[in-house]
Design an enzyme around this catalytic site. Structure first.
Site, PDB file in Angstrom:
ATOM      1  N   ASP A   1       0.819  -1.212   0.000  1.00 52.76           N
ATOM      2  CA  ASP A   1       0.000   0.000   0.000  1.00 52.76           C
ATOM      3  C   ASP A   1       0.852   1.261   0.000  1.00 52.76           C
ATOM      4  O   ASP A   1       0.374   2.335   0.382  1.00 52.76           O
ATOM      5  CB  ASP A   1      -0.921   0.007   1.229  1.00 52.76           C
TER       6      ASP A   1
ATOM      7  N   ASP B   1       3.304  -9.005   9.203  1.00 52.36           N
ATOM      8  CA  ASP B   1       3.569  -7.603   8.894  1.00 52.36           C
ATOM      9  C   ASP B   1       4.953  -7.456   8.272  1.00 52.36           C
ATOM     10  O   ASP B   1       5.755  -8.404   8.243  1.00 52.36           O
ATOM     11  CB  ASP B   1       3.458  -6.758  10.162  1.00 52.36           C
TER      12      ASP B   1
ATOM     13  N   ASP C   1      -7.553  -6.270  13.864  1.00 49.68           N
ATOM     14  CA  ASP C   1      -7.211  -7.596  14.368  1.00 49.68           C
ATOM     15  C   ASP C   1      -8.070  -7.978  15.571  1.00 49.68           C
ATOM     16  O   ASP C   1      -8.580  -9.098  15.652  1.00 49.68           O
ATOM     17  CB  ASP C   1      -5.725  -7.651  14.737  1.00 49.68           C
TER      18      ASP C   1
ATOM     19  N   ASP D   1       7.729  -6.117   9.116  1.00 55.20           N
ATOM     20  CA  ASP D   1       8.953  -6.285   9.900  1.00 55.20           C
ATOM     21  C   ASP D   1       9.042  -7.642  10.585  1.00 55.20           C
ATOM     22  O   ASP D   1       9.912  -7.832  11.441  1.00 55.20           O
ATOM     23  CB  ASP D   1       9.057  -5.179  10.953  1.00 55.20           C
TER      24      ASP D   1
END
Length: 706
Positions: free
Chosen positions: A288, A347, A441, A349
């Site tokens: 994104d 994610d 989440d 990282d």
């Protein structure tokens, strides 16, 4: 022939020789041993035995120090003490210089600041003038109150004895009536409601402390009994992988990211090295990013792995609505998703280990009620600075205690948004991803729980990630994490009441999961320790007992730090920092509860990419054929496609937080005022808490902002 011990003999041994080494700026003394320790300083063996027998001298073989040697030893000790003081002085000067430099580069957190990098010098000058004025006033008041305390001037003396002023001033009666009126007003109108609010917050504090204690006892019981989730069947064994993965289910891996060019390489490399049949796995890189350079780099990385045979694809949304939830929702609408049974989310990282799927997916076999398997986070930069160490304490307690206990006893906990595997059927049954809050989440986890799906938490399966290293990034992250649950509570409360789950599960969701741990915790932490406690110093008729200020918080901090035993030296900074963060958490809770504008703020947490070097080297050692030439993009080809101007490095600066500074001045003034009431433990708590607010307000914790 000269006597062997004659003082006139230059070759005779006299005392213990020493060597003085002069090294600018320090010097040291080295002692050389005597060639004959039994016969030294003119005392023979017989004399030594005689003195020892008489009890007046050393035993045989003992060394006797003369006055010159003792002098050198004392000089050596004095040198060491002077060196220690010099080191402390230089360290203090260096620390003060660093603080001065960082404060000089600070910027206020005013929302009215222009979008340009330069801040108005007039605004900054006025702001720092106010800071310095308040600091000097606080220091002066503190000095006066300490002197008053040492002289025995207490508050009762002012209440009983009238003010003694010269009659020539003509204000004696006015000051006496003014002070008497203030005392009566605070006794009748201020103290009772303040005491009532203090008692209410103390009750909430004790309830929350009891909940924390029960969670710790549950964790102890899990360890004592060896309770651990075990899969009912084996999936993804080595023989299954060699046979082409006929028994391995189809797994979709999603990697949402947004302008995170510091960490995309190692994350994509780690996911492409997952030990799973290639025909049964598909990786979606959901980018994104609105930065064209970052888009080009990520796309080139994906193409490199495609050339190496990995089933990986790049997706970029044209209309970027809904932040992360909108990104995941768009990816799940693809037609080929129907061919997959599970979806793993990481994610940008996060770097999972190669056996991540082999340790998580088997729990779904023969367990049709299981909707989620959540793994634990581990942090590659937990020892980077004080801020990351304090974050590690909080998150270790969250995963080791909260997640593990809730998963073991009630099969429900909040999804952490990453490092988890979902059954796609459970996601669809819960209604899919929704963009209505900033905690998508937690939203999907609550809705899946209301549909009857169960969750499993694996404390022994870890996934590496990063912690924010600057306070600005951590503050924005905590704002999102504490405003989103209040948004979700307002939206989900009617659904929870109408759901078909049991009464105890509804009570757990409403009173424990939302109210106690998401609303009451930041409310009492901020109100009790940052507002009520300082006010009780100015209104001594309202009191807080010492066990509320010291003993219970210390016990709770001790329990919080148990899952991270290496962090015990930081227990006091942790207690102070948690109270300091209550300002941000309380503000976020209020904005989420009342739907204020900042509740919908979403800022991607800044990454540093510190995990890239070691992780990529380890991956290259494990998978040399897959990793070779795959993690470094072809910058020459990218430059040919679109020339880019050379990046101009920006100076680092600090963010000055006005709310924290205002509370720092209030707490420091209250600490000085507490000396009038002779409340020792309150004084120390307010003093150190005020210093903590001051350090955070000046952004002296963590790294600076680029």
């Amino acid at each position: 022939m000269s006597p062997p011990f004659g003082w006139w003999d230059k070759k005779a041994h006299r005392g213990t020789p020493v060597i003085v080494k002069m090294e600018n700026p320090n010097w040291s003394i080295s002692e050389i041993s005597s060639p004959d320790d039994e016969d030294e300083y003119g005392i023979g063996a017989g004399a030594g035995e005689e003195f020892a027998a008489a009890g007046r001298g050393p035993r045989k073989g003992a060394r006797v120090k003369n006055a010159k040697q003792i002098t050198w030893v004392l000089l050596l000790k004095a040198h060491r003490a002077a060196g220690c003081l010099t080191f402390l002085a230089s360290a203090a000067v260096g620390l003060a210089s660093a603080v001065r430099r960082r404060v000089a580069s600070g910027r206020t957190d005013s929302d009215t600041t222009s979008s340009s990098d330069e801040e108005s010098p007039v605004l900054r000058s006025r702001f720092y003038s106010c800071i310095k004025a308040f600091l000097w006033i606080s220091v002066v008041l503190l000095s006066l109150e300490i002197a008053a305390y040492l002289k025995g001037w207490h508050l009762t003396a002012w209440e009983i004895q009238p003010l003694v002023l010269p009659s020539s001033f003509g204000v004696r009666g006015f000051l006496e009536s003014l002070y008497t009126g203030w005392v009566r007003f605070r006794v009748e109108y201020v103290a009772p409601p303040l005491q009532f609010l203090a008692n209410a917050c103390v009750i909430l504090f004790l309830v929350q402390s009891a909940d924390r204690l029960i969670l710790c006892l549950g964790c102890f019981w899990i360890r004592f009994k060896g309770i651990k989730p075990t899969p009912k069947g084996a999936i993804g064994a080595s023989e299954d992988l060699e046979s082409g993965g006929e028994d391995c289910p189809m797994v979709l891996v999603q990697m949402p990211m947004c302008n995170e060019k510091e960490v995309y390489q190692q994350s994509i490399a780690a996911v492409c090295n997952l030990d799973w049949p290639r025909s049964n796995i598909l990786i979606q890189v959901l980018d994104d990013s609105d930065d064209p350079t970052t888009q080009t780099l990520i796309k080139a990385e994906v193409e490199k792995w495609q050339q190496n045979g990995a089933r990986i694809m790049y997706r970029h949304r044209v209309i970027r609505d809904g932040y992360k939830a909108g990104n995941l929702k768009s990816a799940m609408n693809c037609s080929y998703v129907n061919d997959y049974e599970f979806v793993a989310i990481f994610d940008a990282d996060f770097q999972p280990a190669p056996d991540f799927l082999k340790r998580t997916v088997p729990h779904f076999k023969d367990n049709e009620e299981l909707g989620l398997v959540q793994a634990r986070w581990s942090f590659v930069n937990k020892d980077e600075n004080l801020l990351t160490r304090l974050q590690n304490i909080n998150l270790c307690f969250h995963f080791e205690v909260e997640q593990q206990v809730n998963g073991a006893f009630i099969n429900f906990f909040g999804f952490n948004g990453t490092a988890g595997v979902w059954r796609i059927k459970a996601l669809e049954d819960a209604g899919g991803w929704l963009e209505r809050t900033t905690v998508e989440d937690m939203d999907i986890a609550v809705r899946a729980h209301l549909k009857g799906w169960k969750f499993v938490y694996l404390n022994d399966v870890e996934c590496q990630c990063e912690l924010p290293e600057c306070y600005e990034a951590y503050r924005k992250q905590q704002h999102r994490w504490h405003s989103g649950p209040m948004q979700l509570f307002r939206l989900c409360l009617p659904d929870i009441i109408r759901s078909e789950i049991g009464f105890w599960k509804k009570s757990n969701l409403i009173f424990l999961f939302f109210l106690l741990r998401k609303l009451i915790l930041p409310f009492y932490s901020f109100t009790l320790f940052c507002i009520i406690l300082p006010l009780t110093m100015f209104v001594p008729e309202a009191e807080l007992p010492a066990w509320v200020v010291c003993y219970v918080p210390a016990t709770m901090s001790f329990l919080n730090i148990l899952p991270a035993p290496r962090s015990f030296p930081f227990i006091v900074p942790y207690l102070l920092f948690e109270n300091t963060m209550s300002v941000t958490k309380f503000n976020a809770m209020i904005s989420g509860l009342f739907q204020l504008g900042s509740a919908y703020e979403w800022v991607v947490t800044k990454k540093s990419g510190r995990s890239s070097e070691g992780d990529l080297i380890s991956l290259m050692k494990k998978e040399p054929m897959q990793q070779r030439g795959a993690s470094v993009p072809n910058f020459e080809a990218i430059a040919k496609e679109e020339p880019r101007p050379q990046k101009v490095s920006k100076k680092k600066h600090n963010r000055i937080y006005r709310k924290e500074l205002a509370l720092a001045f209030l707490l420091l003034t209250a600490s000085a005022r507490s000396l009038l009431s002779a409340q020792g433990i309150h004084f120390y708590f307010l003093l150190f808490q005020g210093i903590s607010f001051l350090l955070v307000g000046l952004d002296l914790i963590g790294e600076q902002i680029d």
